[in-house]
Design an enzyme around this catalytic site. Structure first.
Site, mmCIF file in Angstrom:
data_model
loop_
_atom_site.group_PDB
_atom_site.id
_atom_site.type_symbol
_atom_site.label_atom_id
_atom_site.label_comp_id
_atom_site.label_asym_id
_atom_site.label_seq_id
_atom_site.Cartn_x
_atom_site.Cartn_y
_atom_site.Cartn_z
ATOM 1 N N GLU A 196 -77.556 -25.620 5.029
ATOM 2 C CA GLU A 196 -77.380 -24.459 5.901
ATOM 3 C C GLU A 196 -77.194 -23.187 5.067
ATOM 4 O O GLU A 196 -76.709 -23.258 3.928
ATOM 5 C CB GLU A 196 -76.117 -24.657 6.760
ATOM 6 N N HIS A 231 -82.592 -23.282 7.624
ATOM 7 C CA HIS A 231 -82.135 -24.486 6.916
ATOM 8 C C HIS A 231 -83.294 -25.450 6.664
ATOM 9 O O HIS A 231 -84.249 -25.503 7.428
ATOM 10 C CB HIS A 231 -80.943 -25.169 7.613
ATOM 11 N N ASN A 261 -82.457 -20.860 11.528
ATOM 12 C CA ASN A 261 -81.691 -20.078 10.536
ATOM 13 C C ASN A 261 -82.196 -20.317 9.107
ATOM 14 O O ASN A 261 -81.568 -19.893 8.152
ATOM 15 C CB ASN A 261 -80.202 -20.420 10.635
ATOM 16 N N ASP A 317 -81.662 -36.763 6.036
ATOM 17 C CA ASP A 317 -80.287 -36.524 6.488
ATOM 18 C C ASP A 317 -79.867 -37.480 7.599
ATOM 19 O O ASP A 317 -80.691 -38.211 8.157
ATOM 20 C CB ASP A 317 -80.118 -35.063 6.939
#
Ligand code: F6R
Length: 241
Positions: free
Chosen positions: A143, A138, A136, A67
């Site tokens: 996400e 990801h 979380n 990314d």
């Protein structure tokens, strides 16, 4: 899925480096999928040591990163291009033309995500993909959401992720709100996946991942669909197991 609960971050880094070094010795033109963030830094340090000792070489390796932030140019000190050069590429013998990272400052982002997926397809994906995991759940910047993208795409970062990543920026407002991320297809097409998680903050996400169910509210759980995943965690990240 193979799970190793190790003493601490250093042990995780050594184990990850051992696995990668072994594969690299077997296959000098290994295709490596790479991540940024705190989790893989120790692994990169160990791999650099192996390289400096003359045990491995990256001269025929091809690397793909997961990314990049949208809007930061390649020389911005928080861009993932900069991170990879500083923490890994400049310290090994990998060829610059063999290092691929999505271009977050491309004029046409739709073209850029297509270009990146074509590239992954052309090389037939990574042999080993290194992953961190968000608090979380990801993976890369996929996400939690109602749907997850199979393809590389431009995504909005959640407040949780922006908060977590603000530790690297002077002001929280400087953290980009969007990023280009490899999608689930790119990640799950890798031959082997090594996920690294250290610290109590990751414990909840790891617990959900290891229950063995799949939910878009924790994207890492999609790793349960893959046949060759190694999870390297320390005692804190394993706290809720
Ligand atoms: C980075 C990436 C992210 C991180 C994750 C964990 O390339 O894809 O998914 O792996 O945010 O970050 P750290 O390792 O800093 O806790």
């Amino acid at each position: 899925m193979e799970v190793f609960i190790l003493e601490n971050y250093d042990e995780i880094s050594k184990k990850a480096s051992e696995i990668i070094s072994e594969e690299l010795k077997q296959k000098p033109n290994l295709k490596l999928g790479l991540a940024t963030g705190s989790s893989p830094i120790g692994t990169y340090k160990e791999l650099i040591k192996e390289y400096e000792s003359g045990n491995i070489s990256f001269k025929d390796v091809v690397a793909f990163n997961l990314d990049e932030y949208v809007g930061l140019n390649k020389n911005h000190n928080q861009s993932y291009h900069y991170f990879m050069r500083e923490n890994f590429f400049n310290k090994i013998d990998i060829k610059e033309e063999n290092c691929f990272i999505p271009n977050g400052s491309a004029k046409d982002l739709e073209e850029e995500v297509k270009r990146y997926d074509n590239l992954l397809e052309e090389y037939n994906y990574a042999d080993i993909q290194i992953l961190g995991i968000g608090e979380n759940g990801h993976i890369a910047f996929n996400e939690p959401n109602f749907t997850l993208s199979a393809d590389t795409s431009v995504v909005n970062l959640t407040d949780d992720t922006i908060n977590a990543n603000s530790r690297f920026f002077k002001h929280k407002k400087d953290v980009p709100k969007t990023a280009i991320t490899m999608g689930l297809k790119g990640i799950l097409s890798s031959r082997k996946i090594i996920l690294i998680a250290s610290g109590e903050k990751k414990a909840r996400a790891i617990k959900q991942l290891l229950i063995g169910k799949v939910t878009t509210s924790n994207p890492s759980t999609f790793l349960n669909l893959h046949k060759n995943v190694i999870i390297l965690i320390d005692k804190e990240a394993a706290k809720l197991l």
